[in-house]
Design a protein around this motif. Structure first.
Motif, mmCIF file in Angstrom:
data_model
loop_
_atom_site.group_PDB
_atom_site.id
_atom_site.type_symbol
_atom_site.label_atom_id
_atom_site.label_comp_id
_atom_site.label_asym_id
_atom_site.label_seq_id
_atom_site.Cartn_x
_atom_site.Cartn_y
_atom_site.Cartn_z
ATOM 1 N N ILE A 87 -26.069 122.569 22.163
ATOM 2 C CA ILE A 87 -26.007 121.166 21.734
ATOM 3 C C ILE A 87 -26.578 121.054 20.319
ATOM 4 C CG2 ILE A 87 -26.810 118.805 22.241
ATOM 5 C CD1 ILE A 87 -27.070 119.720 25.197
ATOM 6 N N ASP A 88 -25.848 120.391 19.466
ATOM 7 C CA ASP A 88 -26.265 120.196 18.085
ATOM 8 C C ASP A 88 -27.573 119.388 18.070
ATOM 9 O OD1 ASP A 88 -25.732 120.731 15.514
ATOM 10 O OD2 ASP A 88 -24.581 118.897 15.133
ATOM 11 N N ALA A 89 -28.574 119.823 17.298
ATOM 12 C CA ALA A 89 -29.841 119.086 17.313
ATOM 13 C C ALA A 89 -30.471 119.058 15.930
ATOM 14 C CB ALA A 89 -30.800 119.747 18.301
ATOM 15 N N ASN A 90 -31.261 118.039 15.689
ATOM 16 C CA ASN A 90 -31.922 117.858 14.405
ATOM 17 C C ASN A 90 -33.428 117.747 14.665
ATOM 18 O OD1 ASN A 90 -33.269 116.266 12.370
ATOM 19 N ND2 ASN A 90 -31.260 115.824 11.506
ATOM 20 N N LEU A 91 -34.184 118.737 14.153
ATOM 21 C CA LEU A 91 -35.614 118.827 14.467
ATOM 22 C C LEU A 91 -36.396 117.596 14.013
ATOM 23 C CD1 LEU A 91 -37.852 120.523 15.705
ATOM 24 C CD2 LEU A 91 -38.104 121.709 13.536
ATOM 25 N N VAL A 92 -36.096 117.103 12.814
ATOM 26 C CA VAL A 92 -36.837 115.952 12.295
ATOM 27 C C VAL A 92 -36.588 114.723 13.181
ATOM 28 C CG1 VAL A 92 -37.077 114.376 10.333
ATOM 29 C CG2 VAL A 92 -36.822 116.832 9.935
ATOM 30 N N GLN A 93 -35.316 114.571 13.590
ATOM 31 C CA GLN A 93 -34.985 113.433 14.458
ATOM 32 C C GLN A 93 -35.716 113.556 15.804
ATOM 33 O OE1 GLN A 93 -30.795 113.000 15.196
ATOM 34 N NE2 GLN A 93 -31.139 111.380 16.698
ATOM 35 N N ILE A 94 -35.802 114.779 16.329
ATOM 36 C CA ILE A 94 -36.476 114.987 17.615
ATOM 37 C C ILE A 94 -37.970 114.656 17.492
ATOM 38 C CG2 ILE A 94 -37.122 116.706 19.362
ATOM 39 C CD1 ILE A 94 -34.450 118.066 18.836
#
Ligand code: DC
Length: 218
Positions: free
Chosen positions: A164-171
């Motif tokens: 699943i595509d993920a964005n660390l800053v957003q998390i």
């Protein structure tokens, strides 16, 4: 003899679910994933396009949904007959759950559902208010946490492993936002019970956290 309860509370992403499941399995006890109750309610509310902050409406939905838990190794949740297990783990579900969980009347309506999980030979209860509100009588309580950065990192890795595509800053932002909402709400906020064992798992392996929790029971 009363039913023994192990309450494991802490912020999202601290590893409560994995640790609780492993400990419940080892002890042969029942397992309550209280977050999944709030998550199921959130899914029901989202399906109905309900305003997540409309307390009367969300209470209505909480009272009308039929939830079934098949507590084997895998948790299966059916909402009015439909299998919604695959939607439970979504970030969007967790964030929506945190919003409906802040409504006091919703928590009151869902209280007994959670208490009913307390059955012999014992219960491992995982959530935010297990040791403070739902099972204050529990003889064993753990507050399991980790730094926000470490929790975000773990979550990021899980998502990437699942493709699943993920964005660390957003998390990280979402985790901090959820911590704030869960800790600052008026009713049953996330807080450590004063008789709980504090475990910061930031620099610990999963196996050592499980061992420490099992030592508490022994
Ligand atoms: O543990 P979880 O991530 O599945 O929980 C999802 C949300 O549900 C969490 O952000 C706050 C709410 N929750 C709660 O208010 N009380 C609980 N005992 C468990 C979860």
């Amino acid at each position: 003899m009363s039913v023994p309860v192990l309450a494991i509370d802490g912020p999202s992403g601290a590893g409560k679910g994995t640790v609780s499941r492993a400990v419940a399995k080892k002890l042969g006890w029942h397992y309550l994933d209280s977050g999944s109750i709030y998550r199921s309610l959130a899914i029901a509310a989202l399906k109905k396009h309900a305003d997540l902050e409309n307390e009367a409406l969300i209470v209505d939905i909480a009272q009308s949904i039929a939830l079934e838990f098949d507590c084997n190794d895998e948790l299966v949740v059916r909402l009015d007959g439909e299998d919604i297990t695959s939607q439970l783990a979504l970030e969007s579900t967790g964030n929506a759950a945190s919003i409906v969980a802040a409504l006091p009347e919703v928590r009151r309506v869902l209280l007994q559902k959670q208490k009913d999980f307390k059955r012999f030979p014992g219960l491992v209860a995982d959530g935010r208010d297990m040791g403070t509100v739902v099972f204050p009588e529990a003889e064993n309580k753990v507050f399991l946490t980790a730094s926000a950065a470490e929790r975000a990192n773990r979550r990021y890795k899980q998502l990437i492993e699942k493709g699943i595509d993920a964005n660390l800053v957003q998390i990280i932002n979402e985790i901090e936002e959820r911590d704030r909402r869960d800790m600052e709400r008026q009713t049953a906020p996330l807080t450590m019970a004063n008789d709980a064992l504090y475990i910061d798992s930031s620099d610990m392996t999963l196996a050592s956290v499980i061992e420490e929790v099992l030592n508490l029971i022994r």
